[in-house]
Design a protein around this motif. Structure first.
Motif, PDB file in Angstrom:
ATOM      1  N   VAL A  86      59.004  73.608   9.829  1.00  0.00           N
ATOM      2  CA  VAL A  86      60.381  73.772   9.410  1.00  0.00           C
ATOM      3  C   VAL A  86      60.919  74.965  10.190  1.00  0.00           C
ATOM      4  O   VAL A  86      60.335  76.050  10.173  1.00  0.00           O
ATOM      5  N   TYR A  87      62.003  74.734  10.914  1.00  0.00           N
ATOM      6  CA  TYR A  87      62.646  75.772  11.707  1.00  0.00           C
ATOM      7  C   TYR A  87      63.980  76.140  11.078  1.00  0.00           C
ATOM      8  O   TYR A  87      64.742  75.259  10.677  1.00  0.00           O
ATOM      9  N   GLN A  88      64.244  77.432  11.034  1.00  0.00           N
ATOM     10  CA  GLN A  88      65.530  77.925  10.558  1.00  0.00           C
ATOM     11  C   GLN A  88      66.047  78.892  11.599  1.00  0.00           C
ATOM     12  O   GLN A  88      65.390  79.879  11.910  1.00  0.00           O
ATOM     13  N   ASP A  89      67.197  78.576  12.165  1.00  0.00           N
ATOM     14  CA  ASP A  89      67.825  79.409  13.186  1.00  0.00           C
ATOM     15  C   ASP A  89      66.854  79.754  14.315  1.00  0.00           C
ATOM     16  O   ASP A  89      66.762  80.892  14.771  1.00  0.00           O
ATOM     17  N   GLY A  90      66.089  78.754  14.772  1.00  0.00           N
ATOM     18  CA  GLY A  90      65.202  78.919  15.911  1.00  0.00           C
ATOM     19  C   GLY A  90      63.848  79.529  15.608  1.00  0.00           C
ATOM     20  O   GLY A  90      63.018  79.662  16.495  1.00  0.00           O
ATOM     21  N   GLU A  91      63.599  79.916  14.377  1.00  0.00           N
ATOM     22  CA  GLU A  91      62.327  80.528  13.988  1.00  0.00           C
ATOM     23  C   GLU A  91      61.557  79.574  13.085  1.00  0.00           C
ATOM     24  O   GLU A  91      62.125  78.991  12.171  1.00  0.00           O
ATOM     25  N   SER A  92      60.259  79.468  13.325  1.00  0.00           N
ATOM     26  CA  SER A  92      59.414  78.662  12.449  1.00  0.00           C
ATOM     27  C   SER A  92      59.225  79.416  11.141  1.00  0.00           C
ATOM     28  O   SER A  92      58.811  80.568  11.131  1.00  0.00           O
ATOM     29  N   ILE A  93      59.570  78.763  10.028  1.00  0.00           N
ATOM     30  CA  ILE A  93      59.390  79.416   8.729  1.00  0.00           C
ATOM     31  C   ILE A  93      58.282  78.760   7.925  1.00  0.00           C
ATOM     32  O   ILE A  93      57.844  79.300   6.917  1.00  0.00           O
ATOM     33  N   ALA A  94      57.815  77.601   8.366  1.00  0.00           N
ATOM     34  CA  ALA A  94      56.707  76.930   7.686  1.00  0.00           C
ATOM     35  C   ALA A  94      56.067  75.966   8.661  1.00  0.00           C
ATOM     36  O   ALA A  94      56.758  75.238   9.367  1.00  0.00           O
ATOM     37  N   LYS A  95      54.756  75.984   8.720  1.00  0.00           N
ATOM     38  CA  LYS A  95      54.039  75.155   9.667  1.00  0.00           C
ATOM     39  C   LYS A  95      52.917  74.444   8.943  1.00  0.00           C
ATOM     40  O   LYS A  95      52.225  75.035   8.123  1.00  0.00           O
ATOM     41  N   GLY A  96      52.740  73.180   9.241  1.00  0.00           N
ATOM     42  CA  GLY A  96      51.655  72.419   8.639  1.00  0.00           C
ATOM     43  C   GLY A  96      50.775  71.809   9.704  1.00  0.00           C
ATOM     44  O   GLY A  96      51.251  71.241  10.668  1.00  0.00           O
ATOM     45  N   ARG A  97      49.476  71.976   9.540  1.00  0.00           N
ATOM     46  CA  ARG A  97      48.481  71.335  10.393  1.00  0.00           C
ATOM     47  C   ARG A  97      47.472  70.670   9.490  1.00  0.00           C
ATOM     48  O   ARG A  97      47.316  71.047   8.342  1.00  0.00           O
ATOM     49  N   ALA A  98      46.737  69.729  10.052  1.00  0.00           N
ATOM     50  CA  ALA A  98      45.724  69.029   9.259  1.00  0.00           C
ATOM     51  C   ALA A  98      44.775  70.033   8.626  1.00  0.00           C
ATOM     52  O   ALA A  98      44.247  70.907   9.287  1.00  0.00           O
ATOM     53  N   GLY A  99      44.605  69.922   7.319  1.00  0.00           N
ATOM     54  CA  GLY A  99      43.668  70.768   6.599  1.00  0.00           C
ATOM     55  C   GLY A  99      44.204  72.131   6.231  1.00  0.00           C
ATOM     56  O   GLY A  99      43.496  72.940   5.660  1.00  0.00           O
ATOM     57  N   SER A 100      45.461  72.433   6.529  1.00  0.00           N
ATOM     58  CA  SER A 100      45.981  73.755   6.186  1.00  0.00           C
ATOM     59  C   SER A 100      47.185  73.639   5.272  1.00  0.00           C
ATOM     60  O   SER A 100      47.861  72.632   5.242  1.00  0.00           O
ATOM     61  N   GLY A 105      57.851  79.285   3.025  1.00  0.00           N
ATOM     62  CA  GLY A 105      59.015  78.524   2.586  1.00  0.00           C
ATOM     63  C   GLY A 105      58.664  77.251   1.859  1.00  0.00           C
ATOM     64  O   GLY A 105      59.325  76.881   0.902  1.00  0.00           O
ATOM     65  N   ILE A 106      57.641  76.561   2.297  1.00  0.00           N
ATOM     66  CA  ILE A 106      57.284  75.305   1.671  1.00  0.00           C
ATOM     67  C   ILE A 106      56.605  75.566   0.331  1.00  0.00           C
ATOM     68  O   ILE A 106      56.824  74.864  -0.644  1.00  0.00           O
ATOM     69  N   LEU A 107      55.793  76.599   0.276  1.00  0.00           N
ATOM     70  CA  LEU A 107      55.081  76.885  -0.957  1.00  0.00           C
ATOM     71  C   LEU A 107      55.928  77.618  -1.985  1.00  0.00           C
ATOM     72  O   LEU A 107      55.785  77.395  -3.171  1.00  0.00           O
ATOM     73  N   PHE A 108      56.821  78.497  -1.520  1.00  0.00           N
ATOM     74  CA  PHE A 108      57.532  79.373  -2.442  1.00  0.00           C
ATOM     75  C   PHE A 108      59.043  79.211  -2.419  1.00  0.00           C
ATOM     76  O   PHE A 108      59.758  80.029  -2.966  1.00  0.00           O
ATOM     77  N   GLY A 109      59.546  78.194  -1.765  1.00  0.00           N
ATOM     78  CA  GLY A 109      60.973  77.923  -1.786  1.00  0.00           C
ATOM     79  C   GLY A 109      61.761  78.811  -0.843  1.00  0.00           C
ATOM     80  O   GLY A 109      61.208  79.476   0.018  1.00  0.00           O
ATOM     81  N   PRO A 110      63.089  78.817  -0.967  1.00  0.00           N
ATOM     82  CA  PRO A 110      63.946  79.558  -0.041  1.00  0.00           C
ATOM     83  C   PRO A 110      63.613  81.041   0.065  1.00  0.00           C
ATOM     84  O   PRO A 110      63.663  81.614   1.139  1.00  0.00           O
ATOM     85  N   GLY A 116      58.768  84.696   4.678  1.00  0.00           N
ATOM     86  CA  GLY A 116      57.794  84.185   5.625  1.00  0.00           C
ATOM     87  C   GLY A 116      58.324  84.113   7.038  1.00  0.00           C
ATOM     88  O   GLY A 116      57.583  84.274   7.994  1.00  0.00           O
ATOM     89  N   GLY A 117      59.595  83.861   7.200  1.00  0.00           N
ATOM     90  CA  GLY A 117      60.160  83.729   8.530  1.00  0.00           C
ATOM     91  C   GLY A 117      60.792  84.991   9.058  1.00  0.00           C
ATOM     92  O   GLY A 117      61.218  85.040  10.202  1.00  0.00           O
ATOM     93  N   SER A 118      60.838  86.053   8.272  1.00  0.00           N
ATOM     94  CA  SER A 118      61.600  87.218   8.689  1.00  0.00           C
ATOM     95  C   SER A 118      60.878  88.102   9.685  1.00  0.00           C
ATOM     96  O   SER A 118      61.478  88.567  10.627  1.00  0.00           O
ATOM     97  N   ARG A 119      59.606  88.402   9.508  1.00  0.00           N
ATOM     98  CA  ARG A 119      58.820  89.198  10.432  1.00  0.00           C
ATOM     99  C   ARG A 119      59.579  90.381  11.020  1.00  0.00           C
ATOM    100  O   ARG A 119      59.896  90.408  12.181  1.00  0.00           O
ATOM    101  N   SER A 120      59.909  91.313  10.290  1.00  0.00           N
ATOM    102  CA  SER A 120      60.527  92.578  10.707  1.00  0.00           C
ATOM    103  C   SER A 120      61.850  92.428  11.440  1.00  0.00           C
ATOM    104  O   SER A 120      62.260  93.316  12.157  1.00  0.00           O
ATOM    105  N   LYS A 121      62.506  91.321  11.341  1.00  0.00           N
ATOM    106  CA  LYS A 121      63.834  91.222  11.911  1.00  0.00           C
ATOM    107  C   LYS A 121      64.843  91.265  10.776  1.00  0.00           C
ATOM    108  O   LYS A 121      64.488  91.125   9.617  1.00  0.00           O
ATOM    109  N   LYS A 122      66.083  91.449  11.134  1.00  0.00           N
ATOM    110  CA  LYS A 122      67.122  91.517  10.120  1.00  0.00           C
ATOM    111  C   LYS A 122      67.244  90.166   9.411  1.00  0.00           C
ATOM    112  O   LYS A 122      67.303  89.122  10.039  1.00  0.00           O
ATOM    113  N   ILE A 123      67.264  90.200   8.105  1.00  0.00           N
ATOM    114  CA  ILE A 123      67.389  88.978   7.309  1.00  0.00           C
ATOM    115  C   ILE A 123      68.873  88.660   7.154  1.00  0.00           C
ATOM    116  O   ILE A 123      69.641  89.468   6.670  1.00  0.00           O
TER     117      ILE A 123
END
Length: 181
Positions: A86-100, A105-110, A116-123
């Protein structure tokens, strides 16, 4: 007075155009489903998100996705799914791979998605683009993109929450598919 009449007429044309577009999209989606049934694809689940519809045939362990104006059907085996994000404004906020598990965002909502997608950037309190990107074993079309939102809206708006929930549901369904292999 003439200005008001012109505005009303323009609004009517816009509304009629939107209704006709919706009718055409519904007809195309029905035709797509009919073609799937003719191919013995048993629709176990259908997930609608933005301009995409994910169809799952859990009995035969296969899936397909219709995005935008797709006219060709490409049916994938469960094992063809590499990953989904799931991408939001060009940043991956949730990623799914087999077995993971999928990320924040997917587990805890918006709220989890923002953290999860912020990583030290301005929210930002707005979202401009929300997508589900699906990578598959298909040399001719290795990535499918579902546009869930493509206009700037506040993250506390109903429009954003509905688009995010639809993206989350699609990503969770794709995660289920991956875990069945």
């Amino acid at each position: 007075m003439i200005f008001l009449v012109i505005v009303v007429v323009l609004l009517l044309f816009i509304i009629i155009g939107a209704v006709n577009q919706t009718k055409n999209e519904n007809k195309a989606n029905e035709e797509f489903e009919d073609e799937l049934k003719q191919l013995n694809f048993i629709i176990s689940k259908k997930v609608v998100a933005g301009d995409g519809i994910l169809f799952v045939d859990d009995e035969n362990k296969q899936w397909t996705i219709k995005t935008g104006k797709d006219s060709q059907i490409k049916i994938y085996k469960y094992s063809d799914l590499n990953e989904s994000e799931v991408y939001q404004d060009g940043e991956s906020i949730a990623k799914g791979r087999a077995g993971s598990a999928l990320a924040g965002g997917i587990l805890f909502g918006p709220v989890g998605a923002i953290v999860g997608g912020s990583r030290s950037k301005k929210i930002s309190n707005k979202c401009r683009v929300l997508q589900v990107r699906i990578r598959v074993n298909d040399l001719s079309n290795p990535e499918r993109v579902v546009n869930c939102l493509s206009l700037a809206v506040k993250k506390d708006s109903t429009l954003y929450k509905n688009a995010f929930e639809a993206a989350r549901n699609m990503a969770a369904t794709l995660s289920y598919i991956q875990n069945q292999v």
